[in-house]
Enzyme design. Structure first.
Site, mmCIF file in Angstrom:
data_model
loop_
_atom_site.group_PDB
_atom_site.id
_atom_site.type_symbol
_atom_site.label_atom_id
_atom_site.label_comp_id
_atom_site.label_asym_id
_atom_site.label_seq_id
_atom_site.Cartn_x
_atom_site.Cartn_y
_atom_site.Cartn_z
ATOM 1 C CB CYS A 6 10.763 93.078 8.473
ATOM 2 S SG CYS A 6 10.533 94.273 7.153
ATOM 3 C CB CYS A 23 12.361 91.700 4.667
ATOM 4 S SG CYS A 23 13.412 93.071 5.169
ATOM 5 C CG HIS A 56 21.781 84.235 15.305
ATOM 6 N ND1 HIS A 56 20.479 83.943 15.663
ATOM 7 C CD2 HIS A 56 22.481 84.365 16.456
ATOM 8 C CE1 HIS A 56 20.399 83.914 16.994
ATOM 9 N NE2 HIS A 56 21.611 84.146 17.495
ATOM 10 C CB CYS A 69 25.877 80.067 4.628
ATOM 11 S SG CYS A 69 27.197 80.284 5.851
ATOM 12 C CB CYS A 72 29.366 80.611 2.641
ATOM 13 S SG CYS A 72 29.735 79.296 3.814
ATOM 14 C CB CYS A 142 17.193 84.477 -9.406
ATOM 15 S SG CYS A 142 18.991 84.587 -9.285
ATOM 16 C CG HIS A 407 18.340 88.267 -6.955
ATOM 17 N ND1 HIS A 407 17.946 86.944 -6.841
ATOM 18 C CD2 HIS A 407 17.186 88.988 -7.020
ATOM 19 C CE1 HIS A 407 16.619 86.881 -6.830
ATOM 20 N NE2 HIS A 407 16.143 88.106 -6.940
#
Length: 456
Positions: A6, A23, A56, A69, A72, A142, A407
């Site tokens: 990216c 990203c 991956h 992950c 998960c 965060c 987040h």
């Protein structure tokens, strides 16, 4: 390490299977797409056993070194038996430290040149600002970063702490270096789970209040408060019999008025508060964006009105009437007896159902300036024309569907500009973007007497 796929340099995530860099999900989401593409079965070839295992699924945030992950759908803290994740983390840290040393001198010159600094703020419309600094995500932190960024941009609050003596830096081999923990190192006490930003804010303010009640080098905290904050005794709100910079700035007083519906007995109680938690009225809960056309838009005034309106208590909240000498049906109403210097409003976006905690994703319209709180006061006639107006200083936003995931980011105004704080990434933004945010916590600062007359 392979070349970055990216073009964006924000929030780079490296795949721990193939070392490709993409990203993160809060930029363009290429790291997630890389994982999803790897799950598509080969059309013309039979999968081998090795291809079955290589999916991956695990990647690392190159800024915070936290591991995620995708299978998960959560951050993970466990490592392999050989500690391979920690080795990747240390390798990235060494690369960063070497780059930081070479770049430090150049940045120092740019900081000294104000004209260059202003040019950097305008590159490509928005870029990392030199006058505002991000905070690293240490693994699901965060929620903490968003609160700290919001509080640090409330000048009345942060200026007090800038005047306190600095904590001495560590000496020895670990000076200036960050330490990262993993479960494989035997430390089971490090909390990596996502937490609620509002709960953290209350925990932080409550504990700051307790710590600041003591003395410092023989000097009373009240003396430091008086000298540094410029707040008079009449502006202080005491909790547990003491006043600190926390209560002097965030402290207000509510009057809780309860009336027995049987005998008419009225009970009044005054309660100090550091923030107000507001319900989002149920009639607005289907409208999730500002421009959605299914009904009226919920406003902050609707939430405040719901909080202060007369309410009849249900059967589970019967009031113990001292005149009737038993629990009776009653009504309850809140009045604000004293407004704080900084008004913190928490929108209750999470609620419990039978089995889980759901999020209310309704958009709530809020003003950037001129929030008028006079109509919610117990004695509005005793307030001046400008003393009840508030201007927005910061907003905390939760992205995602649940309290245990998602987040947190924050918007805050600094030196007349609005910035978006997304962990270590700080970008210049505008008012139009801020007002579209689905606010979770709002910080309003009392307007000074000569700041204009805009009202909500």
């Amino acid at each position: 390490m392979k070349k970055q796929v990216c073009r964006s340099n924000k929030s780079p995530w490296v795949c721990l299977t193939c070392s490709s860099v993409h990203c993160g999900r809060y930029v363009n989401g290429h790291a997630k797409k890389h994982y999803e593409d790897a799950q598509i079965p080969l059309t013309n070839h039979k999968k081998t056993e090795k291809q079955e295992k290589v999916q991956h699924t695990v990647c690392m945030d190159c800024s915070s070194y936290s591991t995620y992950c995708y299978r998960c759908d959560d951050f993970v803290v466990n490592d392999t038996k050989l500690g391979l994740v920690q080795k990747v983390r240390e390798h990235l840290q060494n690369l960063e430290n070497s780059a930081f040393t070479a770049d430090r001198h150049r940045k120092r010159k740019l900081l000294e040149n104000s004209s260059l600094n202003s040019k950097l703020l305008k590159v490509n419309g928005s870029t990392t600002a030199l006058c505002a600094t991000g905070l690293r995500n240490l693994g699901n932190t965060c929620f903490m970063n968003a609160i700290l960024q919001s509080l640090s941009n409330i000048q009345q609050f942060c200026c007090y702490f800038k005047e306190l003596p600095a904590v001495e830096l560590r000496n020895g081999k670990t000076a200036g270096r960050r330490t990262y923990h993993t479960r494989s190192q035997g430390d089971n006490n490090v909390g990596y789970q996502q937490q609620d930003a509002h709960e953290f804010m209350r925990y932080l303010l409550d504990h700051l209040h307790l710590e600041l009640q003591g003395g410092f080098n023989g000097v009373s905290r009240s003396v430091i408060l008086q000298e540094n904050s410029g707040l008079s005794a009449s502006n202080k709100c005491c909790i547990n019999g003491a006043s600190t910079v926390v209560t002097a700035i965030f402290g207000g007083i509510l009057q809780n008025e309860v009336n027995c519906l049987i005998c008419g007995t009225e009970s009044r109680k005054f309660d100090p508060f550091l923030d107000l938690s507001l319900d989002i009225p149920s009639q607005f809960r289907n409208k999730r964006t500002k421009n959605q056309e299914n009904g009226p838009t919920c406003t902050l005034r609707d939430c405040l009105r719901s909080f202060t309106d007369l309410e009849e208590l249900d059967e589970t909240e019967l009031y113990m009437c001292h005149k009737c000498k038993k629990k009776q049906k009653s009504t309850k109403k809140f009045w604000i007896q004293k407004l704080p210097k900084v008004l913190c409003l928490h929108l209750k976006r999470f609620h419990w159902t039978a089995y889980l905690r759901n999020k209310v994703d309704t958009y709530v319209e809020f003003p950037l300036r001129g929030l008028d709180m006079k109509c919610y006061l117990l004695e509005p006639e005793n307030s001046g024309p400008e003393s009840c107006l508030y201007d927005l200083a910061a907003v905390v936003v939760h992205h995602g569907s649940g309290v245990g995931s998602g987040h947190y980011t924050a918007y805050a105004t600094h030196e007349g500009r609005w910035f978006h704080f997304n962990d270590s990434t700080v970008t210049l933004t505008d008012e139009e973007t801020v007002v579209k945010a689905k606010a979770y916590i709002l910080f309003y600062v009392e307007r000074q007497a000569k700041s204009g007359s805009d009202k909500l």
